[in-house]
Design an enzyme around this catalytic site. Structure first.
Site, mmCIF file in Angstrom:
data_model
loop_
_atom_site.group_PDB
_atom_site.id
_atom_site.type_symbol
_atom_site.label_atom_id
_atom_site.label_comp_id
_atom_site.label_asym_id
_atom_site.label_seq_id
_atom_site.Cartn_x
_atom_site.Cartn_y
_atom_site.Cartn_z
ATOM 1 N N HIS A 100 -2.516 -7.578 -6.363
ATOM 2 C CA HIS A 100 -1.821 -6.499 -5.554
ATOM 3 C C HIS A 100 -1.062 -5.500 -5.893
ATOM 4 O O HIS A 100 -0.349 -5.493 -7.133
ATOM 5 C CB HIS A 100 -1.162 -7.296 -4.394
ATOM 6 C CG HIS A 100 -0.688 -6.683 -3.172
ATOM 7 N ND1 HIS A 100 0.391 -5.718 -2.822
ATOM 8 C CD2 HIS A 100 -1.155 -6.786 -2.054
ATOM 9 C CE1 HIS A 100 0.186 -5.095 -1.800
ATOM 10 N NE2 HIS A 100 -0.774 -5.774 -1.217
ATOM 11 N N ASP B 40 -5.419 -11.980 1.715
ATOM 12 C CA ASP B 40 -6.730 -12.175 2.128
ATOM 13 C C ASP B 40 -7.255 -13.356 1.324
ATOM 14 O O ASP B 40 -8.376 -13.517 1.767
ATOM 15 C CB ASP B 40 -7.600 -10.924 1.414
ATOM 16 C CG ASP B 40 -7.134 -9.732 2.316
ATOM 17 O OD1 ASP B 40 -6.910 -9.699 3.389
ATOM 18 O OD2 ASP B 40 -7.015 -8.681 1.504
HETATM 19 N N1 ACO Z 1 -9.393 -10.092 -10.938
HETATM 20 C C1 ACO Z 1 -9.303 -9.708 -12.395
HETATM 21 N N2 ACO Z 1 -8.666 -8.943 -12.723
HETATM 22 C C2 ACO Z 1 -7.829 -8.118 -12.023
HETATM 23 C C3 ACO Z 1 -7.688 -8.103 -10.866
HETATM 24 C C4 ACO Z 1 -8.484 -9.233 -10.093
HETATM 25 N N3 ACO Z 1 -8.499 -9.790 -8.656
HETATM 26 N N4 ACO Z 1 -6.733 -7.536 -10.195
HETATM 27 C C5 ACO Z 1 -6.282 -6.672 -11.106
HETATM 28 N N5 ACO Z 1 -6.758 -7.198 -12.430
HETATM 29 C C6 ACO Z 1 -6.462 -6.532 -13.549
HETATM 30 C C7 ACO Z 1 -7.294 -5.407 -13.842
HETATM 31 O O1 ACO Z 1 -8.414 -5.277 -14.381
HETATM 32 C C8 ACO Z 1 -6.233 -4.592 -14.582
HETATM 33 O O2 ACO Z 1 -6.460 -5.029 -16.070
HETATM 34 P P1 ACO Z 1 -6.060 -3.800 -17.254
HETATM 35 O O3 ACO Z 1 -4.504 -3.600 -17.096
HETATM 36 O O4 ACO Z 1 -6.544 -4.736 -18.405
HETATM 37 O O5 ACO Z 1 -6.841 -2.826 -16.884
HETATM 38 C C9 ACO Z 1 -5.086 -5.242 -14.249
HETATM 39 O O6 ACO Z 1 -5.183 -6.411 -13.667
HETATM 40 C C10 ACO Z 1 -4.118 -4.322 -13.287
HETATM 41 O O7 ACO Z 1 -4.990 -4.047 -12.215
HETATM 42 P P2 ACO Z 1 -5.226 -2.444 -11.537
HETATM 43 O O8 ACO Z 1 -6.457 -2.790 -10.655
HETATM 44 O O9 ACO Z 1 -4.804 -1.482 -12.377
HETATM 45 O O10 ACO Z 1 -4.055 -2.877 -10.288
HETATM 46 P P3 ACO Z 1 -3.872 -2.086 -8.796
HETATM 47 O O11 ACO Z 1 -2.336 -2.247 -8.455
HETATM 48 O O12 ACO Z 1 -4.267 -0.725 -8.961
HETATM 49 O O13 ACO Z 1 -5.023 -2.814 -7.948
HETATM 50 C C11 ACO Z 1 -5.871 -4.061 -6.443
HETATM 51 C C12 ACO Z 1 -4.592 -3.862 -7.236
HETATM 52 C C13 ACO Z 1 -6.713 -3.037 -6.262
HETATM 53 C C14 ACO Z 1 -5.551 -5.011 -5.156
HETATM 54 C C15 ACO Z 1 -6.526 -5.194 -7.471
HETATM 55 O O14 ACO Z 1 -5.675 -6.102 -8.018
HETATM 56 C C16 ACO Z 1 -7.853 -5.712 -6.873
HETATM 57 O O15 ACO Z 1 -8.826 -4.873 -7.043
HETATM 58 N N6 ACO Z 1 -7.863 -7.190 -6.464
HETATM 59 C C17 ACO Z 1 -9.014 -7.645 -5.724
HETATM 60 C C18 ACO Z 1 -9.218 -7.000 -4.391
HETATM 61 C C19 ACO Z 1 -8.156 -7.595 -3.467
HETATM 62 O O16 ACO Z 1 -7.806 -8.671 -3.384
HETATM 63 N N7 ACO Z 1 -7.669 -6.614 -2.491
HETATM 64 C C20 ACO Z 1 -6.869 -6.898 -1.633
HETATM 65 C C21 ACO Z 1 -5.228 -6.331 -1.695
HETATM 66 S S1 ACO Z 1 -4.511 -6.764 -0.492
HETATM 67 C C22 ACO Z 1 -4.763 -5.993 0.841
HETATM 68 O O17 ACO Z 1 -5.353 -4.820 1.002
HETATM 69 C C23 ACO Z 1 -4.371 -6.372 2.234
#
Ligand code: ACO
Length: 428
Positions: A306, A363
Protein backbone atom coordinates in the site's frame (compact mmCIF):
# COMPACT_ATOMS: atom_id res chain seq x y z
CA UNK A 1 -2.77 24.65 13.66
CA UNK A 2 0.45 26.33 14.77
CA UNK A 3 3.16 27.60 12.44
CA UNK A 4 6.95 27.47 12.72
CA UNK A 5 9.37 28.40 10.03
CA UNK A 6 12.18 26.58 8.24
CA UNK A 7 14.90 27.68 5.84
CA UNK A 8 15.65 26.41 2.36
CA UNK A 9 18.90 27.32 0.64
CA UNK A 10 18.65 27.43 -3.13
CA UNK A 11 21.41 28.67 -5.42
CA UNK A 12 23.07 30.49 -2.55
CA UNK A 13 19.89 32.28 -1.37
CA UNK A 14 17.89 31.54 1.77
CA UNK A 15 14.10 31.26 1.72
CA UNK A 16 11.90 31.21 4.82
CA UNK A 17 9.19 28.58 4.58
CA UNK A 18 6.36 28.20 7.08
CA UNK A 19 6.00 24.80 8.72
CA UNK A 20 2.35 23.93 9.26
CA UNK A 21 1.35 21.60 12.05
CA UNK A 22 -1.86 19.55 12.00
CA UNK A 23 -3.58 18.08 15.06
CA UNK A 24 -1.67 14.82 14.47
CA UNK A 25 0.63 13.59 11.72
CA UNK A 26 3.81 14.89 10.12
CA UNK A 27 4.61 18.58 9.86
CA UNK A 28 4.03 20.11 6.45
CA UNK A 29 6.37 22.63 4.80
CA UNK A 30 4.36 25.35 3.08
CA UNK A 31 5.93 25.90 -0.35
CA UNK A 32 3.10 27.96 -1.84
CA UNK A 33 5.24 31.08 -2.15
CA UNK A 34 8.43 29.30 -3.23
CA UNK A 35 7.94 29.67 -6.96
CA UNK A 36 7.01 33.35 -6.68
CA UNK A 37 10.07 34.05 -4.52
CA UNK A 38 12.69 31.78 -6.11
CA UNK A 39 11.40 30.81 -9.57
CA UNK A 40 11.83 27.09 -8.66
CA UNK A 41 9.19 24.36 -8.54
CA UNK A 42 9.32 21.25 -6.38
CA UNK A 43 9.30 17.80 -8.02
CA UNK A 44 7.07 15.10 -6.55
CA UNK A 45 5.60 12.65 -9.09
CA UNK A 46 2.84 10.54 -7.53
CA UNK A 47 2.61 13.14 -4.73
CA UNK A 48 4.46 10.87 -2.31
CA UNK A 49 5.59 13.86 -0.20
CA UNK A 50 3.01 16.52 -0.96
CA UNK A 51 -0.12 17.47 0.98
CA UNK A 52 -2.59 18.72 -1.63
CA UNK A 53 -5.10 20.12 0.87
CA UNK A 54 -6.07 20.56 4.50
CA UNK A 55 -8.68 18.07 5.68
CA UNK A 56 -10.52 17.18 8.89
CA UNK A 57 -12.08 13.94 7.69
CA UNK A 58 -9.69 11.03 7.84
CA UNK A 59 -6.31 10.40 9.40
CA UNK A 60 -3.99 7.53 8.52
CA UNK A 61 -0.76 6.60 10.25
CA UNK A 62 0.60 4.12 7.74
CA UNK A 63 3.58 3.20 9.90
CA UNK A 64 1.42 2.21 12.86
CA UNK A 65 -1.54 0.85 10.85
CA UNK A 66 -4.01 3.45 12.20
CA UNK A 67 -7.10 4.73 10.38
CA UNK A 68 -9.38 7.32 12.02
CA UNK A 69 -12.52 8.97 10.68
CA UNK A 70 -13.17 12.31 12.42
CA UNK A 71 -11.00 10.89 15.25
CA UNK A 72 -12.79 7.52 15.66
CA UNK A 73 -10.86 4.32 14.92
CA UNK A 74 -11.97 2.17 12.01
CA UNK A 75 -11.96 -0.87 14.32
CA UNK A 76 -14.54 0.74 16.65
CA UNK A 77 -16.63 2.14 13.83
CA UNK A 78 -16.79 -1.18 11.99
CA UNK A 79 -17.63 -3.01 15.22
CA UNK A 80 -20.31 -0.67 16.59
CA UNK A 81 -21.59 1.59 13.81
CA UNK A 82 -23.68 1.14 10.69
CA UNK A 83 -22.68 2.49 7.29
CA UNK A 84 -25.39 5.16 7.61
CA UNK A 85 -23.92 6.28 10.92
CA UNK A 86 -20.40 6.47 9.45
CA UNK A 87 -21.77 8.36 6.45
CA UNK A 88 -23.38 10.91 8.77
CA UNK A 89 -20.11 11.20 10.69
CA UNK A 90 -18.07 11.81 7.54
CA UNK A 91 -20.51 14.37 6.18
CA UNK A 92 -21.26 16.23 9.42
CA UNK A 93 -18.20 15.80 11.61
CA UNK A 94 -19.94 14.18 14.62
CA UNK A 95 -21.63 10.86 15.33
CA UNK A 96 -25.41 11.32 15.11
CA UNK A 97 -27.84 11.08 18.02
CA UNK A 98 -30.52 8.38 17.62
CA UNK A 99 -32.95 10.99 16.22
CA UNK A 100 -30.38 12.47 13.86
CA UNK A 101 -29.52 8.99 12.57
CA UNK A 102 -33.19 8.15 12.02
CA UNK A 103 -33.72 11.45 10.14
CA UNK A 104 -30.63 10.96 8.01
CA UNK A 105 -31.51 7.34 7.13
CA UNK A 106 -35.04 8.45 6.25
CA UNK A 107 -33.72 11.24 4.01
CA UNK A 108 -31.33 8.90 2.20
CA UNK A 109 -34.10 6.32 1.73
CA UNK A 110 -36.25 9.01 0.05
CA UNK A 111 -33.64 9.49 -2.69
CA UNK A 112 -33.06 5.84 -3.64
CA UNK A 113 -35.12 5.86 -6.85
CA UNK A 114 -33.65 6.84 -10.20
CA UNK A 115 -35.38 9.07 -12.73
CA UNK A 116 -37.34 6.56 -14.79
CA UNK A 117 -35.74 7.70 -18.04
CA UNK A 118 -32.37 6.59 -16.70
CA UNK A 119 -33.55 2.99 -16.99
CA UNK A 120 -33.29 3.45 -20.74
CA UNK A 121 -29.57 4.20 -20.44
CA UNK A 122 -28.87 0.64 -19.40
CA UNK A 123 -30.28 -0.76 -22.65
CA UNK A 124 -27.56 1.12 -24.52
CA UNK A 125 -24.84 -1.00 -22.92
CA UNK A 126 -23.80 -4.43 -24.10
CA UNK A 127 -24.95 -7.16 -21.73
CA UNK A 128 -21.32 -8.00 -20.97
CA UNK A 129 -20.38 -4.39 -20.16
CA UNK A 130 -18.18 -4.08 -17.08
CA UNK A 131 -20.33 -2.64 -14.23
CA UNK A 132 -17.74 0.12 -13.76
CA UNK A 133 -18.30 1.22 -17.37
CA UNK A 134 -22.01 1.47 -16.59
CA UNK A 135 -21.36 3.26 -13.27
CA UNK A 136 -19.11 5.89 -14.92
CA UNK A 137 -21.74 6.55 -17.57
CA UNK A 138 -24.87 6.53 -15.42
CA UNK A 139 -23.40 8.57 -12.53
CA UNK A 140 -22.08 11.19 -14.98
CA UNK A 141 -25.51 11.24 -16.61
CA UNK A 142 -27.21 12.09 -13.30
CA UNK A 143 -26.08 15.68 -13.90
CA UNK A 144 -28.46 15.80 -16.86
CA UNK A 145 -31.40 14.77 -14.65
CA UNK A 146 -30.95 16.70 -11.42
CA UNK A 147 -30.42 20.31 -12.50
CA UNK A 148 -32.06 21.47 -9.28
CA UNK A 149 -29.02 20.45 -7.20
CA UNK A 150 -25.99 21.41 -9.30
CA UNK A 151 -25.39 24.99 -8.11
CA UNK A 152 -22.23 24.23 -6.16
CA UNK A 153 -22.14 27.65 -4.49
CA UNK A 154 -25.41 26.82 -2.68
CA UNK A 155 -24.85 24.64 0.43
CA UNK A 156 -28.41 23.30 0.18
CA UNK A 157 -27.80 22.14 -3.40
CA UNK A 158 -24.55 20.50 -2.30
CA UNK A 159 -26.37 18.70 0.50
CA UNK A 160 -29.14 17.42 -1.75
CA UNK A 161 -26.75 16.24 -4.46
CA UNK A 162 -24.61 14.50 -1.80
CA UNK A 163 -27.69 12.70 -0.44
CA UNK A 164 -28.77 11.80 -3.96
CA UNK A 165 -25.40 10.30 -4.82
CA UNK A 166 -25.18 8.24 -1.61
CA UNK A 167 -28.80 7.06 -2.00
CA UNK A 168 -28.73 6.23 -5.69
CA UNK A 169 -25.42 4.36 -5.88
CA UNK A 170 -26.89 1.05 -4.57
CA UNK A 171 -29.73 1.33 -7.10
CA UNK A 172 -27.30 2.08 -9.96
CA UNK A 173 -24.93 -0.76 -8.98
CA UNK A 174 -27.74 -3.30 -8.48
CA UNK A 175 -29.24 -2.36 -11.85
CA UNK A 176 -25.83 -2.85 -13.53
CA UNK A 177 -25.78 -6.37 -12.08
CA UNK A 178 -29.38 -7.17 -13.02
CA UNK A 179 -28.75 -5.95 -16.55
CA UNK A 180 -25.71 -8.22 -16.93
CA UNK A 181 -27.70 -11.34 -15.99
CA UNK A 182 -30.84 -10.39 -17.91
CA UNK A 183 -33.15 -10.09 -14.91
CA UNK A 184 -35.66 -7.27 -14.44
CA UNK A 185 -34.65 -4.25 -12.35
CA UNK A 186 -36.15 -4.13 -8.87
CA UNK A 187 -37.33 -0.84 -7.37
CA UNK A 188 -35.86 0.06 -3.98
CA UNK A 189 -37.70 -1.03 -0.83
CA UNK A 190 -37.33 1.81 1.65
CA UNK A 191 -38.51 -0.28 4.59
CA UNK A 192 -35.13 -2.05 4.49
CA UNK A 193 -31.75 -0.79 5.68
CA UNK A 194 -29.40 0.87 3.18
CA UNK A 195 -27.48 -2.40 2.78
CA UNK A 196 -30.51 -4.71 3.06
CA UNK A 197 -32.19 -2.75 0.28
CA UNK A 198 -29.09 -3.12 -1.89
CA UNK A 199 -29.02 -6.90 -1.30
CA UNK A 200 -32.68 -7.16 -2.26
CA UNK A 201 -32.27 -5.06 -5.41
CA UNK A 202 -29.31 -7.28 -6.36
CA UNK A 203 -30.58 -10.76 -5.52
CA UNK A 204 -34.35 -10.39 -5.30
CA UNK A 205 -36.73 -11.15 -8.16
CA UNK A 206 -40.25 -9.79 -8.62
CA UNK A 207 -41.68 -13.32 -8.49
CA UNK A 208 -40.61 -14.00 -4.90
CA UNK A 209 -40.23 -12.30 -1.57
CA UNK A 210 -36.57 -11.68 -0.71
CA UNK A 211 -35.52 -12.27 2.88
CA UNK A 212 -32.37 -10.42 3.92
CA UNK A 213 -29.85 -12.59 5.80
CA UNK A 214 -28.79 -10.43 8.79
CA UNK A 215 -25.23 -11.86 8.94
CA UNK A 216 -24.65 -11.13 5.24
CA UNK A 217 -26.29 -7.70 5.64
CA UNK A 218 -24.01 -6.85 8.56
CA UNK A 219 -20.89 -8.16 6.73
CA UNK A 220 -21.64 -6.12 3.63
CA UNK A 221 -22.47 -3.05 5.72
CA UNK A 222 -19.08 -3.50 7.41
CA UNK A 223 -17.36 -3.74 4.02
CA UNK A 224 -19.04 -0.45 3.10
CA UNK A 225 -17.76 1.12 6.35
CA UNK A 226 -14.22 -0.12 5.66
CA UNK A 227 -14.29 1.50 2.21
CA UNK A 228 -16.11 4.72 3.12
CA UNK A 229 -13.13 7.07 3.00
CA UNK A 230 -9.38 6.89 2.87
CA UNK A 231 -7.88 10.36 2.88
CA UNK A 232 -6.33 11.74 -0.34
CA UNK A 233 -6.07 8.48 -2.34
CA UNK A 234 -6.00 8.53 -6.15
CA UNK A 235 -9.77 8.55 -6.75
CA UNK A 236 -10.49 11.07 -3.98
CA UNK A 237 -7.76 13.35 -5.33
CA UNK A 238 -9.37 12.92 -8.76
CA UNK A 239 -12.74 13.99 -7.36
CA UNK A 240 -11.16 17.02 -5.68
CA UNK A 241 -9.22 17.96 -8.81
CA UNK A 242 -12.30 17.64 -11.02
CA UNK A 243 -14.34 19.61 -8.45
CA UNK A 244 -11.70 22.33 -8.17
CA UNK A 245 -12.71 23.61 -11.61
CA UNK A 246 -16.29 24.05 -10.44
CA UNK A 247 -17.61 20.90 -12.20
CA UNK A 248 -20.91 19.59 -10.85
CA UNK A 249 -20.79 16.83 -8.18
CA UNK A 250 -22.22 14.08 -10.40
CA UNK A 251 -19.47 14.68 -12.99
CA UNK A 252 -16.83 14.76 -10.23
CA UNK A 253 -17.97 11.44 -8.74
CA UNK A 254 -18.01 9.89 -12.23
CA UNK A 255 -14.36 10.99 -12.53
CA UNK A 256 -13.62 9.32 -9.17
CA UNK A 257 -15.26 6.10 -10.37
CA UNK A 258 -13.08 6.13 -13.50
CA UNK A 259 -9.94 6.46 -11.39
CA UNK A 260 -11.04 3.79 -8.92
CA UNK A 261 -11.45 1.28 -11.74
CA UNK A 262 -7.69 0.73 -12.19
CA UNK A 263 -6.11 -2.50 -10.86
CA UNK A 264 -3.63 -0.58 -8.66
CA UNK A 265 -6.58 1.02 -6.83
CA UNK A 266 -10.17 -0.23 -6.60
CA UNK A 267 -9.67 -2.96 -9.17
CA UNK A 268 -7.28 -4.74 -6.81
CA UNK A 269 -10.02 -6.69 -4.98
CA UNK A 270 -11.08 -8.28 -8.26
CA UNK A 271 -7.43 -8.93 -9.15
CA UNK A 272 -6.68 -10.36 -5.68
CA UNK A 273 -9.45 -12.94 -5.84
CA UNK A 274 -8.52 -13.88 -9.42
CA UNK A 275 -4.94 -14.37 -8.24
CA UNK A 276 -5.99 -16.53 -5.24
CA UNK A 277 -8.11 -18.67 -7.55
CA UNK A 278 -5.23 -18.99 -10.00
CA UNK A 279 -2.93 -20.12 -7.19
CA UNK A 280 -5.68 -22.63 -6.31
CA UNK A 281 -3.90 -24.81 -3.75
CA UNK A 282 -1.43 -24.04 -0.93
CA UNK A 283 1.39 -26.07 -2.55
CA UNK A 284 1.58 -23.52 -5.42
CA UNK A 285 2.08 -20.54 -3.08
CA UNK A 286 5.92 -20.63 -3.00
CA UNK A 287 6.01 -20.46 -6.81
CA UNK A 288 3.85 -17.29 -6.81
CA UNK A 289 5.86 -15.72 -4.00
CA UNK A 290 9.02 -16.26 -6.06
CA UNK A 291 7.31 -14.70 -9.08
CA UNK A 292 6.27 -11.64 -7.03
CA UNK A 293 9.90 -11.18 -5.95
CA UNK A 294 11.33 -11.57 -9.46
CA UNK A 295 12.06 -8.12 -10.92
CA UNK A 296 11.85 -9.55 -14.47
CA UNK A 297 8.33 -10.83 -13.87
CA UNK A 298 5.55 -8.18 -13.84
CA UNK A 299 3.49 -10.33 -11.43
CA UNK A 300 2.73 -8.71 -8.06
CA UNK A 301 0.88 -10.16 -5.11
CA UNK A 302 -2.45 -8.43 -5.52
CA UNK A 303 -3.99 -7.28 -2.26
CA UNK A 304 -0.48 -6.78 -0.86
CA UNK A 305 1.35 -3.50 -0.34
CA UNK A 306 0.00 0.00 0.00
CA UNK A 307 1.22 3.49 -0.76
CA UNK A 308 0.53 4.63 2.80
CA UNK A 309 0.38 1.54 5.03
CA UNK A 310 3.80 0.20 5.84
CA UNK A 311 2.20 -1.99 8.49
CA UNK A 312 -0.89 -4.23 8.59
CA UNK A 313 -3.82 -2.38 6.98
CA UNK A 314 -6.30 -2.20 9.92
CA UNK A 315 -9.13 -2.82 7.47
CA UNK A 316 -7.58 -6.14 6.39
CA UNK A 317 -7.79 -7.60 9.91
CA UNK A 318 -11.47 -6.63 10.27
CA UNK A 319 -12.02 -8.14 6.83
CA UNK A 320 -10.29 -11.40 7.77
CA UNK A 321 -12.63 -11.85 10.79
CA UNK A 322 -15.65 -11.05 8.64
CA UNK A 323 -14.69 -13.74 6.10
CA UNK A 324 -14.99 -16.37 8.84
CA UNK A 325 -18.40 -15.08 9.96
CA UNK A 326 -19.79 -15.16 6.43
CA UNK A 327 -18.35 -18.55 5.47
CA UNK A 328 -19.71 -20.06 8.73
CA UNK A 329 -23.14 -18.51 8.21
CA UNK A 330 -23.39 -19.73 4.63
CA UNK A 331 -21.86 -23.13 5.44
CA UNK A 332 -19.18 -22.61 2.85
CA UNK A 333 -15.73 -24.11 2.97
CA UNK A 334 -13.96 -21.97 0.38
CA UNK A 335 -10.47 -23.40 -0.39
CA UNK A 336 -9.46 -19.90 -1.56
CA UNK A 337 -9.66 -18.69 2.07
CA UNK A 338 -7.12 -21.32 3.12
CA UNK A 339 -4.85 -20.25 0.23
CA UNK A 340 -5.20 -16.60 1.36
CA UNK A 341 -4.36 -17.39 5.00
CA UNK A 342 -1.30 -19.45 4.06
CA UNK A 343 -0.15 -16.94 1.45
CA UNK A 344 -0.36 -14.16 4.02
CA UNK A 345 1.62 -16.18 6.55
CA UNK A 346 4.33 -17.12 4.06
CA UNK A 347 4.67 -13.60 2.67
CA UNK A 348 4.83 -12.03 6.12
CA UNK A 349 7.70 -14.37 6.99
CA UNK A 350 9.60 -13.70 3.77
CA UNK A 351 12.51 -11.24 3.87
CA UNK A 352 11.47 -9.49 0.61
CA UNK A 353 8.04 -8.58 1.98
CA UNK A 354 9.43 -7.77 5.44
CA UNK A 355 12.10 -5.44 4.07
CA UNK A 356 9.71 -3.64 1.75
CA UNK A 357 7.05 -3.51 4.49
CA UNK A 358 4.42 -5.17 2.30
CA UNK A 359 1.34 -6.30 4.24
CA UNK A 360 -2.14 -7.44 3.18
CA UNK A 361 -4.38 -4.49 2.32
CA UNK A 362 -8.17 -4.19 2.49
CA UNK A 363 -8.55 -5.94 -0.86
CA UNK A 364 -6.83 -9.14 0.12
CA UNK A 365 -9.84 -10.66 1.93
CA UNK A 366 -12.80 -8.61 0.70
CA UNK A 367 -13.14 -10.57 -2.56
CA UNK A 368 -13.60 -13.84 -0.67
CA UNK A 369 -16.57 -12.40 1.25
CA UNK A 370 -18.13 -10.79 -1.80
CA UNK A 371 -17.76 -13.98 -3.80
CA UNK A 372 -19.30 -16.05 -0.96
CA UNK A 373 -22.28 -13.68 -0.92
CA UNK A 374 -22.69 -14.28 -4.66
CA UNK A 375 -21.19 -11.22 -6.37
CA UNK A 376 -19.29 -11.91 -9.59
CA UNK A 377 -15.75 -10.47 -9.51
CA UNK A 378 -16.66 -7.69 -11.98
CA UNK A 379 -19.04 -6.27 -9.35
CA UNK A 380 -16.36 -5.92 -6.66
CA UNK A 381 -15.05 -2.54 -7.75
CA UNK A 382 -18.60 -1.29 -8.25
CA UNK A 383 -19.27 -2.09 -4.58
CA UNK A 384 -16.13 -0.21 -3.61
CA UNK A 385 -17.37 2.78 -5.64
CA UNK A 386 -20.77 2.57 -3.93
CA UNK A 387 -19.17 2.72 -0.47
CA UNK A 388 -16.50 5.31 -1.35
CA UNK A 389 -19.13 7.71 -2.70
CA UNK A 390 -19.75 9.07 0.80
CA UNK A 391 -16.03 9.79 1.24
CA UNK A 392 -15.86 11.42 -2.16
CA UNK A 393 -18.83 13.70 -1.52
CA UNK A 394 -17.63 14.57 1.99
CA UNK A 395 -14.19 15.49 0.63
CA UNK A 396 -15.73 17.40 -2.27
CA UNK A 397 -17.97 19.35 0.14
CA UNK A 398 -15.04 20.11 2.40
CA UNK A 399 -13.10 21.47 -0.57
CA UNK A 400 -15.93 23.61 -1.96
CA UNK A 401 -16.67 25.05 1.52
CA UNK A 402 -13.02 26.11 1.93
CA UNK A 403 -12.80 29.85 1.15
CA UNK A 404 -9.12 29.42 0.13
CA UNK A 405 -9.96 26.74 -2.47
CA UNK A 406 -8.16 27.12 -5.82
CA UNK A 407 -8.32 25.22 -9.08
CA UNK A 408 -5.84 22.30 -8.94
CA UNK A 409 -3.02 22.87 -11.37
CA UNK A 410 0.24 20.94 -10.83
CA UNK A 411 3.42 22.10 -12.55
CA UNK A 412 6.03 20.01 -14.34
CA UNK A 413 9.72 19.48 -14.96
CA UNK A 414 9.91 19.96 -18.72
CA UNK A 415 12.43 17.66 -20.47
CA UNK A 416 11.23 17.98 -24.11
CA UNK A 417 12.90 19.87 -26.97
CA UNK A 418 13.75 23.54 -26.53
CA UNK A 419 12.24 26.10 -28.95
CA UNK A 420 13.14 25.28 -32.59
CA UNK A 421 12.16 26.58 -36.03
CA UNK A 422 9.16 25.00 -37.77
CA UNK A 423 10.08 22.88 -40.83
CA UNK A 424 7.50 22.76 -43.68
CA UNK A 425 6.26 19.25 -44.48
CA UNK A 426 8.03 19.04 -47.89
CA UNK A 427 11.37 19.72 -46.21
CA UNK A 428 11.10 17.08 -43.42
N1 ACO B 1 4.04 -7.65 -4.79
C1 ACO B 1 5.37 -7.66 -4.98
N2 ACO B 1 6.16 -6.58 -4.84
C2 ACO B 1 5.57 -5.44 -4.50
C3 ACO B 1 4.18 -5.33 -4.28
C4 ACO B 1 3.39 -6.50 -4.43
N3 ACO B 1 2.09 -6.47 -4.24
N4 ACO B 1 3.86 -4.05 -3.95
C5 ACO B 1 5.01 -3.37 -3.97
N5 ACO B 1 6.05 -4.20 -4.30
C6 ACO B 1 7.48 -3.82 -4.37
C7 ACO B 1 7.75 -3.02 -5.64
O1 ACO B 1 8.15 -3.86 -6.69
C8 ACO B 1 8.84 -2.09 -5.19
O2 ACO B 1 10.05 -2.80 -5.21
P1 ACO B 1 11.42 -2.01 -5.53
O3 ACO B 1 11.62 -1.04 -4.40
O4 ACO B 1 12.44 -3.11 -5.53
O5 ACO B 1 11.24 -1.36 -6.85
C9 ACO B 1 8.50 -1.80 -3.72
O6 ACO B 1 7.73 -2.94 -3.27
C10 ACO B 1 7.69 -0.53 -3.52
O7 ACO B 1 6.55 -0.60 -4.38
P2 ACO B 1 5.92 0.64 -5.13
O8 ACO B 1 5.08 0.14 -6.25
O9 ACO B 1 7.00 1.62 -5.44
O10 ACO B 1 5.02 1.22 -3.99
P3 ACO B 1 3.82 2.17 -4.18
O11 ACO B 1 3.57 2.77 -2.85
O12 ACO B 1 4.03 3.08 -5.33
O13 ACO B 1 2.63 1.16 -4.60
C11 ACO B 1 0.76 -0.26 -4.61
C12 ACO B 1 1.61 0.75 -3.80
C13 ACO B 1 0.41 0.30 -5.99
C14 ACO B 1 -0.54 -0.51 -3.85
C15 ACO B 1 1.56 -1.58 -4.76
O14 ACO B 1 1.91 -2.08 -3.49
C16 ACO B 1 0.82 -2.63 -5.57
O15 ACO B 1 0.83 -2.61 -6.79
N6 ACO B 1 0.11 -3.59 -4.87
C17 ACO B 1 -0.70 -4.55 -5.55
C18 ACO B 1 -2.01 -3.92 -5.97
C19 ACO B 1 -2.95 -3.68 -4.81
O16 ACO B 1 -3.16 -4.52 -3.97
N7 ACO B 1 -3.55 -2.47 -4.80
C20 ACO B 1 -4.53 -2.11 -3.78
C21 ACO B 1 -4.10 -0.91 -3.01
S1 ACO B 1 -5.26 -0.64 -1.72
C22 ACO B 1 -6.52 0.23 -2.43
O17 ACO B 1 -6.46 0.79 -3.47
C23 ACO B 1 -7.76 0.20 -1.68
Amino acid sequence: MSNDSSKLELAGKDYDLQVMRGTIGPDVVDIRKLYGQSGAFTFDPGFTSTASCESQLTYIDGGKGVLLHRGYSIEELSEHSSFMEVSYLLLNGELPSADELADFSYTISRHTMLHDQLRGFYQGFRRDAHPMAIMCGVVGALSAFYHDSTDISDPEHRKISSHRLIAKMPTIAAMAYKYSIGQPFLYPDNSLSYTGNFLRMTYGVPAEEYVVNPVVERALDRIFILHADHEQNASTSTVRLAGSSGANPFACIAAGIACLWGPAHGGANEAALNMLREIGTPDKIPHYIERAKDKNDPFRLMGFGHRVYKNYDPRASVMQKTVREVLDELNLDDPVFEVALQLEEMALNDDYFKEKKLFPNVDFYSGIILSAVGFPTEMFTALFALARTVGWVAQWNEMISDPGQKIGRPRQLYTGPTARPYVPVEKR
